[in-house]
Design a protein around this motif. Structure first.
Motif, PDB file in Angstrom:
ATOM      1  N   ARG A  29     -23.670  26.246  -0.950  1.00 10.57           N
ATOM      2  CA  ARG A  29     -24.535  27.418  -1.048  1.00 10.57           C
ATOM      3  C   ARG A  29     -23.695  28.663  -1.293  1.00 10.57           C
ATOM      4  NH1 ARG A  29     -29.721  25.836  -1.212  1.00 10.57           N
ATOM      5  NH2 ARG A  29     -30.253  24.399   0.465  1.00 10.57           N
ATOM      6  N   GLY A  62     -22.707  17.757   1.576  1.00  5.94           N
ATOM      7  CA  GLY A  62     -23.875  18.632   1.722  1.00  5.94           C
ATOM      8  C   GLY A  62     -24.076  19.441   0.465  1.00  5.94           C
ATOM      9  N   MET A  63     -24.993  20.443   0.549  1.00  8.43           N
ATOM     10  CA  MET A  63     -25.253  21.303  -0.594  1.00  8.43           C
ATOM     11  C   MET A  63     -24.358  22.531  -0.518  1.00  8.43           C
ATOM     12  SD  MET A  63     -28.027  20.201  -2.284  1.00  8.43           S
ATOM     13  CE  MET A  63     -29.363  21.276  -2.651  1.00  8.43           C
ATOM     14  N   GLU A  75     -23.932  23.348   3.244  1.00 13.24           N
ATOM     15  CA  GLU A  75     -25.004  23.170   4.219  1.00 13.24           C
ATOM     16  C   GLU A  75     -25.299  21.691   4.368  1.00 13.24           C
ATOM     17  OE1 GLU A  75     -27.870  26.550   4.458  1.00 13.24           O
ATOM     18  OE2 GLU A  75     -29.125  24.915   3.735  1.00 13.24           O
TER      19      GLU A  75
END
Lengths: 212, 248
Positions: free
Chosen positions: A28, A25-26, A38
């Protein structure tokens, strides 16, 4: 970066001295010291304080068993309602859709839910009547609950009147006066997952034109 | 001076170290919680992940998550070969996943063979890894699997197709952990003086080979796994949606 206390959110874990990632995922960062990964999944990872849509699967003496698309069934105590006493226990049939808040989510312990907010008031929690519920991913739910209203909801809200409840576990409930409005809103939301803001507005306009 | 060059002629014109064309796509099944399809040349495998779901099987440790693998062949009934594949996959995936995050749960992985043209088990392992990432199951690291085949002359060829596999005397399936990208200095991630990706998760051999030949296969497989790692990383990155706004 040394000598700082960092808070690790979902998707990250601490392996002795190194922090490694568990999911794709990203990454953050939120000031001052929170990091999390995320990602958008079909299943939900329960966190304390989240509001979700659950489906009642069974009822025991003290708890209702509720399915919230997590790794285990969650327990909703029979008294966790505003003004709830042993005399006015609500009767939920199997299959009732309820809007609840997660109270306890520790590993290894049963998940606990509640139909009141932190102060004990009902505040929109409870069973949802009529309407239509559909399932999508957690990423779409987060997008719908964004702070400047998400473009698809804005565009739909200008022309139609409807009511929605979004659960962070990927379930969305829509209610409107006529079934065709409900279907239109549900389809628009389902299509908008991978579109950008401008594309979402164009998609909604095309859908509305076809109906009128 | 006579220089003899032993060239292996492969039917499809590849060099001994060349892998077939790779393709990977994620999130293809509507109802599965995670799904991926992986194809190497003509071999194609579809993997679907369901879970984590409550409860474990009878003989499993309830303090850890349990992984269940179901292998569905393209044709025919399920027999001993399929059970063996299931067991190998289960052990490999148990090594990859973080089992203590969700105790007392079961994750089911269903492998469907779409086409078998050699190197079936490595293809299935790669597909299962991509499907686990798609489902969001917590993993320690990714894994890449490769098949190394031993020809009569002692040369090692990688990624054989079905005719080559059946003709040559021995082959081995190897699974290595994915290369790690990190911001830490090199020394921090080494285990016993060697980088992390030189470890080995699974090795299954068929046929007779000497110890030297086996180590030779290992070396070649390791070198090729770097290419597979890159491909896996790139294809998983492409499908992560970019979010323009964030909350909090």
């Amino acid at each position: 970066m040394a000598n700082q206390t960092i808070k690790l959110g979902g998707g990250l874990r601490q392996d002795c001295d190194a922090i490694s990632v568990m999911k794709a995922g990203m990454l953050r960062f939120s000031k001052p010291n929170k990091y999390w990964v995320e990602s958008s999944q079909r299943r939900y990872v329960p966190c304390v304080g989240d509001t979700v849509l659950g489906i009642v699967v069974d009822s025991k003496a003290d708890n209702f068993l509720v399915d919230i698309k997590g790794h285990a069934l969650a327990f909703l105590p029979v008294l966790a309602f505003e003004g709830g006493t042993r005399r006015n226990i609500p009767k939920f049939e199997v299959g009732t859709l309820i809007y609840v808040r997660i109270v306890k989510a520790n590993t290894g312990m049963n998940l606990e839910l509640s139909c009141t907010d932190a102060t004990g008031k009902a505040a929109e929690f409870g069973p949802l009547k009529d309407g239509y519920m559909f399932e999508s991913s957690t990423g779409l739910s987060r997008m719908l609950l964004n702070s400047p209203t998400c473009p698809v909801l804005e565009a739909l809200g200008k022309k139609l009147s409807f009511e929605i409840a979004v659960g962070l576990n990927g379930r969305v409930w829509v209610n409107a006066a006529s079934p065709s409005t409900i279907i239109l809103v549900a389809n628009a939301i389902m299509n908008s997952e991978s579109l950008s803001g401008v594309q979402q507005k164009i998609m909604v306009e095309k859908l509305l034109q076809r109906v009128q | 001076m006579l220089v003899q060059r032993m060239e292996i002629d492969r039917a499809d014109g590849r060099t001994p170290n060349q892998l077939r064309k790779l393709a990977c796509s994620r999130n293809i099944l509507n109802r599965a919680h995670g799904s991926a399809s992986w194809s190497q040349g003509e071999t194609k495998v579809l993997a679907a992940v369901y879970g984590p779901k409550a409860g474990t099987k009878k003989n499993e440790n309830p303090e850890k998550a349990c992984i269940e693998v179901i292998w569905k062949p393209k044709t025919g009934q399920i027999g001993k070969e399929e059970k063996e594949y299931e067991m190998v996959l289960k052990r490999t995936l148990q090594n990859m996943c973080l089992l203590t995050v969700h105790p007392n749960t079961t994750t089911s992985i269903i492998i469907q063979v779409v086409n078998d043209d050699g190197a079936l088990l490595p293809c299935a392992i790669n597909a299962a890894c991509a499907a686990l990432v798609d489902a969001g199951i917590p993993l320690k690291h990714l894994a890449v699997a490769i098949c190394c085949c031993l020809a009569e002359s002692g040369r090692v060829i990688l990624d054989p197709n079905k005719t080559e596999e059946q003709r040559l005397k021995a082959f081995v399936y190897l699974v290595f952990p994915n290369s790690i990208q990190s911001v830490l200095p090199e020394g921090a991630l080494q285990v016993g003086g060697e980088p992390y990706e030189h470890g080995i998760i699974t090795s299954v051999t068929h046929g007779l080979m000497s110890v030297d030949e086996y180590f030779f296969c290992l070396e070649r497989g390791r070198a090729a796994s770097a290419k597979l790692s890159d491909f896996l990383r790139r294809s998983l990155q492409l499908q992560v949606p970019s979010e323009s706004s964030k909350t909090g």
